[in-house]
Design a protein around this motif. Structure first.
Motif, PDB file in Angstrom:
ATOM      1  N   ASP A   1     -18.934  -7.878  40.758  1.00 27.52           N
ATOM      2  CA  ASP A   1     -18.066  -7.989  39.592  1.00 27.52           C
ATOM      3  C   ASP A   1     -16.955  -6.950  39.635  1.00 27.52           C
ATOM      4  O   ASP A   1     -15.794  -7.241  39.278  1.00 27.52           O
ATOM      5  CB  ASP A   1     -18.875  -7.827  38.301  1.00 27.52           C
ATOM      6  CG  ASP A   1     -19.697  -9.061  37.956  1.00 27.52           C
ATOM      7  OD1 ASP A   1     -19.490 -10.121  38.586  1.00 27.52           O
ATOM      8  OD2 ASP A   1     -20.569  -8.959  37.062  1.00 27.52           O
ATOM      9  N   MET A   2     -17.289  -5.723  40.039  1.00 29.67           N
ATOM     10  CA  MET A   2     -16.275  -4.670  40.125  1.00 29.67           C
ATOM     11  C   MET A   2     -15.187  -5.059  41.119  1.00 29.67           C
ATOM     12  O   MET A   2     -13.985  -4.907  40.838  1.00 29.67           O
ATOM     13  CB  MET A   2     -16.921  -3.354  40.564  1.00 29.67           C
ATOM     14  CG  MET A   2     -17.893  -2.744  39.573  1.00 29.67           C
ATOM     15  SD  MET A   2     -18.648  -1.253  40.282  1.00 29.67           S
ATOM     16  CE  MET A   2     -20.267  -1.289  39.526  1.00 29.67           C
TER      17      MET A   2
ATOM     18  N   PHE B   1     -22.331  -0.222  32.924  1.00 30.16           N
ATOM     19  CA  PHE B   1     -21.335  -0.716  33.875  1.00 30.16           C
ATOM     20  C   PHE B   1     -21.752  -2.034  34.518  1.00 30.16           C
ATOM     21  O   PHE B   1     -20.917  -2.743  35.090  1.00 30.16           O
ATOM     22  CB  PHE B   1     -21.030   0.338  34.948  1.00 30.16           C
ATOM     23  CG  PHE B   1     -22.131   0.540  35.966  1.00 30.16           C
ATOM     24  CD1 PHE B   1     -22.239  -0.284  37.077  1.00 30.16           C
ATOM     25  CD2 PHE B   1     -23.051   1.573  35.830  1.00 30.16           C
ATOM     26  CE1 PHE B   1     -23.243  -0.086  38.027  1.00 30.16           C
ATOM     27  CE2 PHE B   1     -24.054   1.768  36.757  1.00 30.16           C
ATOM     28  CZ  PHE B   1     -24.154   0.928  37.858  1.00 30.16           C
TER      29      PHE B   1
ATOM     30  N   GLY C   1     -17.128   4.052  35.560  1.00 31.71           N
ATOM     31  CA  GLY C   1     -18.251   3.270  35.049  1.00 31.71           C
ATOM     32  C   GLY C   1     -19.437   4.082  34.608  1.00 31.71           C
ATOM     33  O   GLY C   1     -20.356   3.546  33.970  1.00 31.71           O
TER      34      GLY C   1
ATOM     35  N   LEU D   1     -12.546   0.686  45.123  1.00 26.57           N
ATOM     36  CA  LEU D   1     -13.831   0.950  44.479  1.00 26.57           C
ATOM     37  C   LEU D   1     -14.483   2.128  45.180  1.00 26.57           C
ATOM     38  O   LEU D   1     -14.506   2.188  46.415  1.00 26.57           O
ATOM     39  CB  LEU D   1     -14.742  -0.275  44.575  1.00 26.57           C
ATOM     40  CG  LEU D   1     -16.189  -0.112  44.115  1.00 26.57           C
ATOM     41  CD1 LEU D   1     -16.263   0.165  42.616  1.00 26.57           C
ATOM     42  CD2 LEU D   1     -17.021  -1.349  44.467  1.00 26.57           C
TER      43      LEU D   1
ATOM     44  N   MET E   1     -11.974   1.545  40.408  1.00 18.62           N
ATOM     45  CA  MET E   1     -13.164   1.842  39.614  1.00 18.62           C
ATOM     46  C   MET E   1     -14.098   2.713  40.426  1.00 18.62           C
ATOM     47  O   MET E   1     -14.189   2.580  41.651  1.00 18.62           O
ATOM     48  CB  MET E   1     -13.883   0.544  39.207  1.00 18.62           C
ATOM     49  CG  MET E   1     -15.153   0.787  38.384  1.00 18.62           C
ATOM     50  SD  MET E   1     -15.740  -0.724  37.577  1.00 18.62           S
ATOM     51  CE  MET E   1     -17.238  -0.069  36.786  1.00 18.62           C
TER      52      MET E   1
ATOM     53  N   VAL F   1     -19.547  -4.682  33.157  1.00 17.19           N
ATOM     54  CA  VAL F   1     -18.172  -4.202  33.135  1.00 17.19           C
ATOM     55  C   VAL F   1     -17.167  -5.304  32.817  1.00 17.19           C
ATOM     56  O   VAL F   1     -16.191  -5.070  32.093  1.00 17.19           O
ATOM     57  CB  VAL F   1     -17.810  -3.500  34.477  1.00 17.19           C
ATOM     58  CG1 VAL F   1     -17.911  -4.450  35.660  1.00 17.19           C
ATOM     59  CG2 VAL F   1     -16.420  -2.875  34.399  1.00 17.19           C
ATOM     60  N   LYS F   2     -17.381  -6.513  33.299  1.00 20.39           N
ATOM     61  CA  LYS F   2     -16.421  -7.590  33.026  1.00 20.39           C
ATOM     62  C   LYS F   2     -16.307  -7.866  31.531  1.00 20.39           C
ATOM     63  O   LYS F   2     -15.212  -7.964  30.980  1.00 20.39           O
ATOM     64  CB  LYS F   2     -16.823  -8.867  33.769  1.00 20.39           C
ATOM     65  CG  LYS F   2     -16.369  -8.922  35.216  1.00 20.39           C
ATOM     66  CD  LYS F   2     -16.592 -10.307  35.797  1.00 20.39           C
ATOM     67  CE  LYS F   2     -15.905 -10.448  37.140  1.00 20.39           C
ATOM     68  NZ  LYS F   2     -16.086 -11.800  37.720  1.00 20.39           N
TER      69      LYS F   2
END
Length: 311
Positions: free
Chosen positions: A227-228, A79, A28, A238, A97, A82-83
């Motif tokens: 979201d990540m 980032f 990201g 993550l 991620m 990101v979605k």
């Protein structure tokens, strides 16, 4: 100037990702592409890596370095989005991620970017130089209460009110246009005895606060982390590198909440809220760089690595 950046805790971060051949991974904060290069090496020609950055210089450098890999895609953006950025690529689930929330060595060492208090340069501090807001805009137009707020909230600056007063006095005579103008305001606001006893340059907190404000680094971070995690497939990892206590606190609290979202009173013997854990926290209380790394790269000394696994 070439885009030179030493990736902090390179192996530790990629280890935490648990890279599996054939997987889809996101960097990201692409920077110079150091972490992405290591992920690609471990993918061994399989899977795919998407590298996101809002700095055009970083994207150009990383594309030159990694563009030959058929399984790498560079994306200009933040980032925090990101979605949407991945959806535009047709990606809705990923296997891992990582984000590195620090400022790159290239940005710090390129004087004209205005991130460093060590060199006189325009007051800029934009990671994305296509955006309008600069550090000069903030110090020359924002009211005192907003200057005090960002100095206190984003840098825990004890002299926030006094620094804001000096900035207002300076801009009443002439605009603050350079990093040297801002350093002079900080020096005028903080007594010399206090500055001499400070562990590092006294302007570093003011520069940190302005950089965070210019690039809106903290306020969207919690939602971005959620979201990540939402993008991760079950078993996906993550990894997050932080470099100061404010962002590290947000990361730590967000991961803990996702790992234990129950809102029932502690004395209730059985959970009735129905909220189930979403992740398992990895790395215990966080991973710090080794003494050897700090000696080789002093900018890594404040780093903290945290991570989680999607359940």
């Amino acid at each position: 100037m070439s885009f030179n950046h030493i990736s902090v805790m390179l192996c530790e971060t990629v280890d935490l990702l648990g890279v599996r051949e054939g997987g889809v991974y996101v960097d990201g904060t692409l920077g110079g592409g150091g972490h992405s290069a290591e992920i690609l090496r471990r993918l061994n020609g399989t899977g795919h890596v998407y590298g996101i950055d809002r700095d055009a210089d970083a994207l150009a450098a990383a594309t030159q370095r990694l563009g030959g890999a058929g399984n790498f895609t560079a994306i200009k953006g933040n980032f925090h989005d990101v979605k949407a950025l991945l959806a535009a690529q047709g990606v809705t689930k990923i296997d891992g991620m990582m984000v590195d929330l620090g400022v790159s060595s290239y940005q710090l060492d390129t004087a004209e970017r205005g991130f460093s208090y060590h060199a006189d340069a325009p007051l800029d501090m934009r990671m994305d130089r296509e955006q309008a807001l600069t550090a000069a805009d903030i110090v020359n137009t924002w009211p005192k209460e907003e200057l005090v707020r960002i100095l206190r909230d984003y840098a825990e600056e004890k002299w926030a009110s006094r620094i804001a007063d000096i900035i207002l006095e300076h801009r009443a005579r002439k605009p603050l246009l350079t990093t040297a103008d801002l350093v002079a305001c900080v020096d005028a606001a903080i007594p010399k005895k206090v500055r001499m006893a400070d562990n590092g340059h006294s302007a570093r907190r003011t520069f940190q606060a302005l950089r965070i404000a210019v690039n809106d680094e903290l306020d969207p971070l919690r939602r971005a982390l959620e979201d990540m995690v939402d993008l991760l497939a079950p078993g996906g990892h993550l990894a997050v590198l932080t470099f100061h206590s404010l962002e590290d606190r947000i990361v730590k609290q967000t991961l803990r909440t996702l790992a234990n979202p129950c809102t029932c009173p502690p004395k209730i013997p059985v959970c009735i809220c129905g909220k189930k854990p979403v992740v398992r926290v990895l790395g215990g209380g966080g991973i710090k760089p080794s003494a050897q790394e700090i000696e080789a790269n002093p900018r890594s000394r404040s780093a903290m690595l945290r991570g989680c696994e999607k359940l």
